[in-house]
Design a protein around this motif. Structure first.
Motif, PDB file in Angstrom:
ATOM      1  N   HIS A 125       0.821  -1.213   0.000  1.00  0.00           N
ATOM      2  CA  HIS A 125       0.000   0.000   0.000  1.00  0.00           C
ATOM      3  C   HIS A 125       0.857   1.265   0.000  1.00  0.00           C
ATOM      4  CE1 HIS A 125       0.929  -0.691   4.212  1.00  0.00           C
ATOM      5  NE2 HIS A 125       0.602   0.553   4.469  1.00  0.00           N
ATOM      6  N   LEU A 126       2.035   1.203   0.587  1.00  0.00           N
ATOM      7  CA  LEU A 126       2.921   2.365   0.599  1.00  0.00           C
ATOM      8  C   LEU A 126       3.472   2.647  -0.795  1.00  0.00           C
ATOM      9  CD1 LEU A 126       4.870   1.561   3.884  1.00  0.00           C
ATOM     10  CD2 LEU A 126       2.962   3.161   3.590  1.00  0.00           C
ATOM     11  N   VAL A 127       3.792   1.598  -1.527  1.00  0.00           N
ATOM     12  CA  VAL A 127       4.272   1.771  -2.901  1.00  0.00           C
ATOM     13  C   VAL A 127       3.137   2.304  -3.772  1.00  0.00           C
ATOM     14  CG1 VAL A 127       5.207   0.602  -4.937  1.00  0.00           C
ATOM     15  CG2 VAL A 127       5.998  -0.052  -2.652  1.00  0.00           C
ATOM     16  N   GLU A 128       1.965   1.716  -3.635  1.00  0.00           N
ATOM     17  CA  GLU A 128       0.814   2.102  -4.461  1.00  0.00           C
ATOM     18  C   GLU A 128       0.375   3.543  -4.201  1.00  0.00           C
ATOM     19  OE1 GLU A 128      -2.368   1.509  -7.194  1.00  0.00           O
ATOM     20  OE2 GLU A 128      -0.696   0.179  -6.788  1.00  0.00           O
ATOM     21  N   ARG A 129       0.284   3.924  -2.932  1.00  0.00           N
ATOM     22  CA  ARG A 129      -0.289   5.224  -2.579  1.00  0.00           C
ATOM     23  C   ARG A 129       0.721   6.272  -2.113  1.00  0.00           C
ATOM     24  NH1 ARG A 129      -3.841   1.586   0.341  1.00  0.00           N
ATOM     25  NH2 ARG A 129      -5.503   0.995  -1.081  1.00  0.00           N
ATOM     26  N   GLY A 130       1.936   5.841  -1.777  1.00  0.00           N
ATOM     27  CA  GLY A 130       2.942   6.770  -1.283  1.00  0.00           C
ATOM     28  C   GLY A 130       2.681   7.168   0.159  1.00  0.00           C
ATOM     29  N   THR A 131       3.523   8.061   0.678  1.00  0.00           N
ATOM     30  CA  THR A 131       3.364   8.539   2.058  1.00  0.00           C
ATOM     31  C   THR A 131       3.608  10.046   2.100  1.00  0.00           C
ATOM     32  OG1 THR A 131       5.695   8.299   2.666  1.00  0.00           O
ATOM     33  CG2 THR A 131       4.275   6.375   3.001  1.00  0.00           C
ATOM     34  N   VAL A 132       3.183  10.642   3.186  1.00  0.00           N
ATOM     35  CA  VAL A 132       3.491  12.046   3.441  1.00  0.00           C
ATOM     36  C   VAL A 132       4.780  12.091   4.249  1.00  0.00           C
ATOM     37  CG1 VAL A 132       1.082  12.779   3.353  1.00  0.00           C
ATOM     38  CG2 VAL A 132       2.061  12.070   5.529  1.00  0.00           C
ATOM     39  N   ALA A 133       5.283  13.283   4.513  1.00  0.00           N
ATOM     40  CA  ALA A 133       6.495  13.419   5.326  1.00  0.00           C
ATOM     41  C   ALA A 133       6.241  12.831   6.706  1.00  0.00           C
ATOM     42  CB  ALA A 133       6.888  14.879   5.442  1.00  0.00           C
ATOM     43  N   ARG A 134       7.200  12.018   7.175  1.00  0.00           N
ATOM     44  CA  ARG A 134       7.057  11.348   8.467  1.00  0.00           C
ATOM     45  C   ARG A 134       8.265  11.696   9.337  1.00  0.00           C
ATOM     46  NH1 ARG A 134       7.017   7.461   4.456  1.00  0.00           N
ATOM     47  NH2 ARG A 134       8.909   6.622   5.318  1.00  0.00           N
ATOM     48  N   THR A 135       8.022  11.731  10.652  1.00  0.00           N
ATOM     49  CA  THR A 135       9.124  11.983  11.583  1.00  0.00           C
ATOM     50  C   THR A 135       8.984  11.073  12.793  1.00  0.00           C
ATOM     51  OG1 THR A 135       7.879  13.734  12.682  1.00  0.00           O
ATOM     52  CG2 THR A 135       9.383  14.429  10.936  1.00  0.00           C
ATOM     53  N   HIS A 136      10.120  10.771  13.403  1.00  0.00           N
ATOM     54  CA  HIS A 136      10.134  10.039  14.668  1.00  0.00           C
ATOM     55  C   HIS A 136       9.761  11.001  15.787  1.00  0.00           C
ATOM     56  CE1 HIS A 136      11.858   6.283  13.275  1.00  0.00           C
ATOM     57  NE2 HIS A 136      12.739   6.962  12.558  1.00  0.00           N
ATOM     58  N   LYS A 137       9.512  10.462  16.981  1.00  0.00           N
ATOM     59  CA  LYS A 137       9.213  11.313  18.138  1.00  0.00           C
ATOM     60  C   LYS A 137      10.357  12.276  18.418  1.00  0.00           C
ATOM     61  CE  LYS A 137       6.079   8.180  20.486  1.00  0.00           C
ATOM     62  NZ  LYS A 137       5.859   7.335  21.664  1.00  0.00           N
ATOM     63  N   SER A 138      11.561  11.840  18.082  1.00  0.00           N
ATOM     64  CA  SER A 138      12.732  12.690  18.328  1.00  0.00           C
ATOM     65  C   SER A 138      12.807  13.873  17.366  1.00  0.00           C
ATOM     66  CB  SER A 138      14.011  11.856  18.200  1.00  0.00           C
ATOM     67  OG  SER A 138      14.167  11.428  16.847  1.00  0.00           O
ATOM     68  N   GLY A 139      11.982  13.839  16.312  1.00  0.00           N
ATOM     69  CA  GLY A 139      11.996  14.924  15.336  1.00  0.00           C
ATOM     70  C   GLY A 139      12.768  14.582  14.069  1.00  0.00           C
ATOM     71  N   LYS A 140      13.467  13.450  14.080  1.00  0.00           N
ATOM     72  CA  LYS A 140      14.241  13.043  12.916  1.00  0.00           C
ATOM     73  C   LYS A 140      13.289  12.631  11.778  1.00  0.00           C
ATOM     74  CE  LYS A 140      17.631   9.732  11.300  1.00  0.00           C
ATOM     75  NZ  LYS A 140      18.341   8.497  11.564  1.00  0.00           N
ATOM     76  N   SER A 141      13.545  13.144  10.600  1.00  0.00           N
ATOM     77  CA  SER A 141      12.694  12.844   9.450  1.00  0.00           C
ATOM     78  C   SER A 141      12.999  11.451   8.894  1.00  0.00           C
ATOM     79  CB  SER A 141      12.939  13.874   8.341  1.00  0.00           C
ATOM     80  OG  SER A 141      12.238  13.500   7.175  1.00  0.00           O
ATOM     81  N   THR A 142      11.943  10.731   8.533  1.00  0.00           N
ATOM     82  CA  THR A 142      12.134   9.432   7.874  1.00  0.00           C
ATOM     83  C   THR A 142      11.844   9.543   6.381  1.00  0.00           C
ATOM     84  OG1 THR A 142       9.872   8.770   8.380  1.00  0.00           O
ATOM     85  CG2 THR A 142      11.582   8.093   9.938  1.00  0.00           C
ATOM     86  N   GLY A 143      11.524  10.744   5.932  1.00  0.00           N
ATOM     87  CA  GLY A 143      11.373  10.989   4.502  1.00  0.00           C
ATOM     88  C   GLY A 143       9.953  10.859   3.986  1.00  0.00           C
ATOM     89  N   VAL A 144       9.856  11.020   2.693  1.00  0.00           N
ATOM     90  CA  VAL A 144       8.593  10.939   1.975  1.00  0.00           C
ATOM     91  C   VAL A 144       8.746   9.861   0.914  1.00  0.00           C
ATOM     92  CG1 VAL A 144       7.000  12.187   0.461  1.00  0.00           C
ATOM     93  CG2 VAL A 144       8.166  13.397   2.303  1.00  0.00           C
ATOM     94  N   MET A 145       7.705   9.076   0.735  1.00  0.00           N
ATOM     95  CA  MET A 145       7.737   8.061  -0.312  1.00  0.00           C
ATOM     96  C   MET A 145       6.700   8.442  -1.368  1.00  0.00           C
ATOM     97  SD  MET A 145       7.388   4.015   0.216  1.00  0.00           S
ATOM     98  CE  MET A 145       7.418   2.885  -1.127  1.00  0.00           C
ATOM     99  N   PRO A 146       7.143   8.799  -2.559  1.00  0.00           N
ATOM    100  CA  PRO A 146       6.167   9.166  -3.597  1.00  0.00           C
ATOM    101  C   PRO A 146       5.366   7.939  -4.040  1.00  0.00           C
ATOM    102  CG  PRO A 146       8.367   9.105  -4.529  1.00  0.00           C
ATOM    103  CD  PRO A 146       8.516   8.886  -3.045  1.00  0.00           C
ATOM    104  N   ALA A 147       4.139   8.168  -4.422  1.00  0.00           N
ATOM    105  CA  ALA A 147       3.281   7.081  -4.906  1.00  0.00           C
ATOM    106  C   ALA A 147       3.833   6.553  -6.229  1.00  0.00           C
ATOM    107  CB  ALA A 147       1.864   7.585  -5.101  1.00  0.00           C
ATOM    108  N   ARG A 148       3.866   5.236  -6.343  1.00  0.00           N
ATOM    109  CA  ARG A 148       4.253   4.584  -7.599  1.00  0.00           C
ATOM    110  C   ARG A 148       3.190   3.519  -7.903  1.00  0.00           C
ATOM    111  NH1 ARG A 148      10.232   2.663  -6.760  1.00  0.00           N
ATOM    112  NH2 ARG A 148       9.388   2.008  -4.765  1.00  0.00           N
TER     113      ARG A 148
END
Length: 146
Positions: free
Chosen positions: A86-109
């Motif tokens: 579902h993450l590959v199909e729909r992508g994700t928005v910007a995500r962060t850990h509780k610490s504030g570190k970014s885990t990035g964005v996954m574009p929809a494919r």
């Protein structure tokens, strides 16, 4: 299994004739029709999976479920193999850990939706053709006497 689901709707004459068959025969022909109709959708989805997603491509399956009330087909990824489908199909928005570190964005494919859009008429045609053939087979048989 997350995927595109389809069912037989419309085609009034075919539906009425199917309803006239014994439940066992109706399930038999629905299983055959769904199995054959799901094949082009599965093939196209595997062609459209992004190249770097080999595990996802290998996880794509078709499943046909038959029970007394409902018969349906599912084409999609086996969750235990590719839980990220579902993450590959729909992508994700910007995500962060509780610490504030970014885990990035996954574009929809997307690959399932385009596969469905490309094959939906073929799928409907195969469903119709196989169901009509099954109905004709049964109507040509002589009734058995007991």
């Amino acid at each position: 299994m997350d995927g595109v689901r389809f069912n037989v709707t419309g085609a009034g004459v075919v539906r009425r004739r199917l309803a006239e068959l014994e439940p066992k025969l109706r399930r038999k022909y629905m299983r055959q029709a769904l199995t054959k109709a799901a094949t082009p959708l599965l093939r196209r989805a595997k062609e459209l999976v992004p190249k770097d997603e080999g595990k996802l491509k290998r996880s794509l399956r078709k499943k046909i479920r038959v029970n007394p009330k409902k018969t349906y087909g599912i084409v999609g990824a086996e969750y235990s193999i590719a839980p990220h489908q579902h993450l590959v199909e729909r992508g994700t928005v910007a995500r962060t850990h509780k610490s504030g570190k970014s885990t990035g964005v996954m574009p929809a494919r997307p690959f399932m939706r385009p596969a469905w859009m490309a094959t939906r008429r073929v799928v409907a045609s195969i469903l119709n053709r196989v169901l009509i053939a099954g109905i004709r087979t049964e109507s040509n048989k002589e009734p058995t006497r007991r």
